[in-house]
Design an enzyme around this catalytic site. Structure first.
Site, short mmCIF file in Angstrom:
data_model
loop_
_atom_site.label_atom_id
_atom_site.label_comp_id
_atom_site.label_asym_id
_atom_site.label_seq_id
_atom_site.Cartn_x
_atom_site.Cartn_y
_atom_site.Cartn_z
N LYS A 126 0.86 -1.19 0.00
CA LYS A 126 0.00 0.00 0.00
C LYS A 126 0.89 1.23 0.00
O LYS A 126 2.04 1.15 0.43
CB LYS A 126 -0.86 0.01 1.27
N ASP A 168 -7.02 4.41 -4.29
CA ASP A 168 -7.69 4.26 -2.99
C ASP A 168 -8.31 5.64 -2.75
O ASP A 168 -8.56 6.36 -3.74
CB ASP A 168 -6.66 3.87 -1.91
N1 GLU Z 1 -7.41 0.25 -2.66
C1 GLU Z 1 -8.18 -0.90 -2.97
C2 GLU Z 1 -8.21 -1.84 -1.76
O1 GLU Z 1 -8.24 -1.37 -0.66
C3 GLU Z 1 -7.78 -1.56 -4.27
C4 GLU Z 1 -6.35 -1.96 -4.40
C5 GLU Z 1 -5.95 -2.44 -5.79
O2 GLU Z 1 -6.79 -2.50 -6.67
O3 GLU Z 1 -4.76 -2.76 -5.95
O4 GLU Z 1 -8.24 -3.03 -1.85
#
Ligand code: GLU
Length: 450
Positions: free
Chosen positions: A130, A170
């Site tokens: 992340k 996100d």
């Molecule tokens: N931010 C999204 C999550 O919390 C998607 C992450 C992604 O698609 O890599 O899962």
């Protein structure tokens, strides 16, 4: 009072607190997983012998960097950028980027840690990571967003790649920001490497259904929960917090399945529309001119109530979907939901329910689906986008949505069978944590000391 941790992981948790001081959201996310692992460790001593849990709590790599940029007045601005590459046992690091003033290392680590188990649960070949920045996009012009995104990528590019680390969006990061970042990555590397980012636009390598996927996926998950007891969304009254990407597409799918969403919110307040949220209007306000839910109330007429501040969880409902942000549903809110007869809470956002609120819900018999299961549809569809990029293909909406629905059904069933297997029937939290954990742990053991 928090639940006691199994003895075997108590020292791991103490070490996490000691090594990551002040990162309260990260501590909370770790604790929630460790609380579930007692029965697994009892059954499989190899996880303890291999110090798998201790290793899982330590990211493989953490990157913090300076992001300088100039605003429209020509002034130099400065932000901090992050990428926490948490675990790559199952595939390249995968997870979104969040641009929000609350972002600091503890937030990125909690999200990255959750992402490991969520991605594992999807059954797809993706590790967990992340990133993001404390940049506040609110009120910024399109040109400022572009200059910031380009500067962010000018550092991030050296750490990512389709086989290494694949960021996405996100909070505060959507197709527009992904576009500016992809453009900058392409300029710097001289490669049209579609699979390096997901959440791209449809004309330049994006996947159909990716925009809708987190919201749709959460609703498919709840639909499975309802189906498991012979029920359906038909005639259900639903409250969805938030009004961003996840909330909007959750509302859309609930309405398609016969439920009625009567309330949604933003950081200023919430609206109650007893006739059901008019999604075209909400989309126009949010996507068209990045407006607020107060504008919806003003535009829709006298029957809509706008409550500034206050708690959306006071609105009576059968099903509640927190789709805004972490810790938005505290203990008092859980008590209000129970009092008003809510029977299902499913997390569209990451960790929106506090640990005490979860306990209140569970003690009252409310069925609770944690984010790492219920909101996994977003990242799962990102993995489908990577598949399409790798094969230079582009699937239809129907095919992609069907794949998403099947994945959500499988995650749901995996949670229940695992919960059964480990003596916690019907417990989606235990099921999600244990099923997510064992797949990563087995891969880590197989790959040697990593
Ligand atoms: N931010 C999204 C999550 O919390 C998607 C992450 C992604 O698609 O890599 O899962």
């Amino acid at each position: 009072m928090p639940q006691p941790l199994p003895d075997s992981v108590q020292s791991v948790f103490e070490e996490v607190i000691r090594r990551n001081p002040g990162e309260t959201e990260f501590h909370q996310a770790v604790r929630e997983v460790l609380e579930s692992l007692g029965p697994v460790i009892a059954k499989h001593p190899q996880y303890t012998d291999g110090e798998i849990i201790r290793r899982l709590c330590e990211p493989e790599r953490q990157i913090i960097f300076r992001v300088p940029w100039t605003d429209d007045a020509g002034r130099v601005q400065l932000n901090r950028g992050f990428r926490v590459e948490f675990n790559s046992a199952l595939g390249p690091f995968k997870g979104g980027l969040r641009f929000h003033p609350s972002v600091y290392l503890g937030i990125v680590k909690f999200l990255g840690f959750e992402q490991i188990f969520k991605n594992s649960l999807t059954g797809l070949p993706i590790g967990g990571g992340k990133g993001g920045s404390d940049f506040d996009p609110k009120g910024r012009s399109d040109a400022e967003i572009m200059r910031f995104s380009q500067s962010f990528m000018t550092e991030l590019y050296r750490h990512i790649g389709e086989y290494t680390d694949v960021p996405a969006g996100d909070i505060g990061v959507g197709t527009r920001e992904i576009g500016y970042m992809f453009g900058q990555y392409k300029r710097i590397t001289n490669r049209y490497e579609s699979g390096v980012l997901t959440g791209k636009g449809l004309t330049w390598g994006g996947s159909r259904v990716r925009t809708e996927a987190t919201g749709y996926g959460a609703v498919f998950f709840v639909d499975e929960m309802l189906r498991a007891t012979g029920d359906s969304f038909e005639g259900k009254r639903v409250v969805v917090s938030g009004s961003g990407n996840v909330a909007i597409y959750a509302i859309e799918k609930i309405h398609q399945l016969g439920g009625t969403v009567v309330a949604c919110s933003d950081s200023n307040g919430y609206i109650v529309d007893e006739q059901g949220i008019d999604l075209d209007l909400l989309k126009e306000i949010k996507n068209g001119h990045r407006g607020r839910v107060a504008d919806y109330a003003a535009a829709r007429g006298a029957h809509v109530a706008y409550v500034e501040g206050g708690s959306i969880w006071d609105v009576p409902c059968d099903v509640a979907l927190p789709c805004a942000t972490q810790n938005e549903l505290p203990e008092d809110a859980a008590r209000a939901l129970v009092r008003n007869g809510c029977t299902i809470v499913a997390e569209g956002a990451n960790m929106p329910t506090t640990p005490t609120a979860i306990r209140v819900l569970r003690e009252a018999g409310v069925r609770f689906a944690p984010g790492k299961a219920a909101n996994a549809g977003g990242v799962a569809t990102s993995a489908l986008e990577m598949q399409q990029n790798a094969s230079r293909d582009s699937w239809s909406f129907e095919h992609t949505e069907e794949r998403l629905q099947t994945i959500m059904r499988q995650i749901h069933d995996r949670c229940l069978t695992t919960a059964d297997e480990y003596g916690a029937p019907g417990d989606y939290v235990a099921g999600a944590n244990i099923a997510g954990f064992t797949r990563v742990a087995d891969a880590m053991l197989a790959l040697g000391l990593i």
